[in-house]
Design an enzyme around this catalytic site. Structure first.
Site, PDB file in Angstrom:
ATOM      1  N   TYR A   1     -57.114  -5.850 -16.474  1.00 10.01           N
ATOM      2  CA  TYR A   1     -57.458  -5.747 -15.192  1.00 10.01           C
ATOM      3  C   TYR A   1     -57.992  -4.325 -14.822  1.00 10.01           C
ATOM      4  CZ  TYR A   1     -54.397  -9.856 -14.452  1.00 10.01           C
ATOM      5  OH  TYR A   1     -53.979 -11.024 -14.486  1.00 10.01           O
TER       6      TYR A   1
ATOM      7  N   LYS B   1     -51.847 -11.588 -28.857  1.00  7.81           N
ATOM      8  CA  LYS B   1     -52.648 -12.655 -29.407  1.00  7.81           C
ATOM      9  C   LYS B   1     -53.598 -12.039 -30.634  1.00  7.81           C
ATOM     10  CE  LYS B   1     -54.858 -16.629 -29.306  1.00  7.81           C
ATOM     11  NZ  LYS B   1     -53.882 -17.827 -29.767  1.00  7.81           N
TER      12      LYS B   1
ATOM     13  N   ASP C   1     -49.868 -18.237 -26.608  1.00 13.37           N
ATOM     14  CA  ASP C   1     -50.257 -19.659 -26.298  1.00 13.37           C
ATOM     15  C   ASP C   1     -48.779 -20.259 -26.800  1.00 13.37           C
ATOM     16  OD1 ASP C   1     -50.730 -18.953 -28.962  1.00 13.37           O
ATOM     17  OD2 ASP C   1     -52.385 -20.579 -29.056  1.00 13.37           O
TER      18      ASP C   1
ATOM     19  N   ASP D   1     -48.627 -11.378 -16.579  1.00 13.11           N
ATOM     20  CA  ASP D   1     -48.982 -11.839 -15.180  1.00 13.11           C
ATOM     21  C   ASP D   1     -48.848 -13.494 -15.217  1.00 13.11           C
ATOM     22  OD1 ASP D   1     -49.833 -12.430 -12.679  1.00 13.11           O
ATOM     23  OD2 ASP D   1     -51.852 -11.731 -13.011  1.00 13.11           O
TER      24      ASP D   1
ATOM     25  N   ASP E   1     -44.950 -15.619 -14.173  1.00  8.11           N
ATOM     26  CA  ASP E   1     -45.001 -16.787 -13.094  1.00  8.11           C
ATOM     27  C   ASP E   1     -44.283 -18.006 -13.799  1.00  8.11           C
ATOM     28  OD1 ASP E   1     -45.894 -14.924 -11.225  1.00  8.11           O
ATOM     29  OD2 ASP E   1     -47.684 -16.079 -11.000  1.00  8.11           O
TER      30      ASP E   1
END
Length: 410
Positions: free
Chosen positions: A193, A244, A277, A301, A305
């Site tokens: 970001y 990852k 994942d 992020d 959620d």
């Protein structure tokens, strides 16, 4: 700069009362410690108590349902101040779409300055359909990013706890979610970001491209990893670092740094690693395996959620964005819900619990935090439900009434 447009004081008599504890035995009381301009842009109200410290708190109602839910939390804070012999000096500032309409800037300099000079920041919600057509760099969300950067609030703490009163509100089976208690520690001011370069371009064939850079330095990883380990140490002693590393070099560095820190400084914390994942799948399949999750900005992020919906409603969850030192930002994780703004339908509990989190983690007032958390639990025990929490046959009450019920249980 213009002078403060208005100020008034209210004398509140201090009372002593036993407090109600809603905290678990493993919870921590504190992790970090810590002028205004535009007529109409900043309002201040001092709440004075006979004894005790005065905490300077900046209120950022923002957009949509923000003004409604922050009003309920301020009412709760004022009442708990009387009960716990503490004091607040509230300063209200614009941010997001409201600030764009007022000043043309999603984060006016006066707002950032007030936040930097405060003890803590209580934020409601940012954004709405009204500003969706603006260029990306001018949208309300830029105010939030600027605030986090301006306060160096690099560590985001997002709890996802399934309360016994709401276990049946989850879309997952009771046996899957009952007892879930997760803390997601998300790095907030680095990664994709904020990484450079980013922008738009053209490839060798003349096709338009868009690009971002996911980058972390070793010091950035170390500081958020320490927060993760310290948080896990104060909870169940288990930390799952999510990355990852099978594909991304940035994740390979992340894993290397986290592993070394755990071995050298936190041998008492059980450290595991999981690809993002798989973590997303495991959060839905078997969420009780997690205690504390540590991850970077974009993964956090998404995962936070996803974790929030284990609880049945995003309207129940607070969050804290903390710097190494200085004021933190405390806010509900839900959005501005412009479709119900001004209709007295919003659930204010996440905002009220954000105020409790501010007291616990930002202002070192654990007894006041305990009292608010206990009042929220008693409110739910009483059957009070806003629309997002209601089941078949439940009576639905509005935002203001829900806040009043919490006040009754303080």
């Amino acid at each position: 700069m213009a002078t403060l447009s208005s100020m008034h004081s209210t004398q509140v008599t201090s009372k002593q009362a036993p407090y109600l504890s809603a905290s678990r035995g493993r919870s921590s009381t504190a992790v970090f410690r810590p002028k205004q301009s535009h007529t109409k842009a900043v309002r201040s109200a001092a709440l004075s108590v006979v004894a005790g410290k005065t905490h300077k708190v900046v209120l950022l109602p923002g957009d949509g349902i923000g003004p409604e839910i922050i009003e309920t939390s301020v009412n709760v804070l004022k009442e708990v101040a009387k009960l716990e012999d503490i004091s607040f000096d509230f300063t209200e500032c614009p941010i997001g779409g409201a600030a764009i309409d007022l000043t043309g800037d999603a984060l006016p300099a006066s707002t950032l300055e007030a936040c930097q000079n405060s003890d803590a920041v209580l934020l409601a919600a940012i954004g709405g359909y009204k500003w969706d057509s603006l260029p990306a760099k001018e949208r309300p969300e830029q105010g939030l990013l600027g605030l986090r950067g301006g306060l160096n609030a690099f560590a985001n703490l997002r709890p996802a706890t399934v309360l016994p009163q709401l276990v049946d509100a989850s879309t997952l089976k009771r046996e899957v979610v009952e007892g879930v208690d997760i803390m997601v520690v998300r790095e907030l001011t680095g990664g994709i970001y904020f990484g450079e370069p980013k922008g738009f371009g053209v490839d060798k064939d003349g096709n338009r491209t868009g690009f971002n850079t996911d980058i972390y330095s070793e010091p950035e990883i170390l500081r958020i990893a320490r927060v993760g380990f310290e948080t896990a140490r104060k909870r169940g002693g288990r930390l799952c670092s999510v990355d990852k590393a099978n594909v991304l070099q940035v994740s390979q560095l992340w894993r290397e740094v986290v592993t070394k820190l755990g071995e050298e400084e936190y041998p008492d914390v059980e450290l595991t690693h999981m690809y993002v994942d798989n973590a997303a799948m495991q959060l839905i399949r078997a969420p009780k395996q997690f205690d504390t999750i540590l991850t970077g900005n974009i993964f956090g992020d998404i995962l936070s959620d996803a974790a929030s919906m284990l609880t049945g409603s995003i309207g129940m969850l607070p969050s804290a964005s903390m710097p190494g030192e200085g004021p933190g930002v405390f806010e509900p994780i839900h959005g501005s819900a412009p479709d119900i703004a001004g209709e007295d339908k919003a659930n204010p509990l996440a905002q009220i619990l954000s105020a409790a989190m501010m007291l616990r983690y930002g202002l070192n007032e654990p007894k006041a935090a305990d009292r608010i958390e206990a009042a929220v639990l008693k409110t739910l025990d009483s059957g009070a439900r806003t629309g997002d929490l209601a089941g078949p046959g439940d009576k639905i009450i509005g935002c203001k009434e829900m806040g009043d019920v919490v006040l009754q249980h303080l």
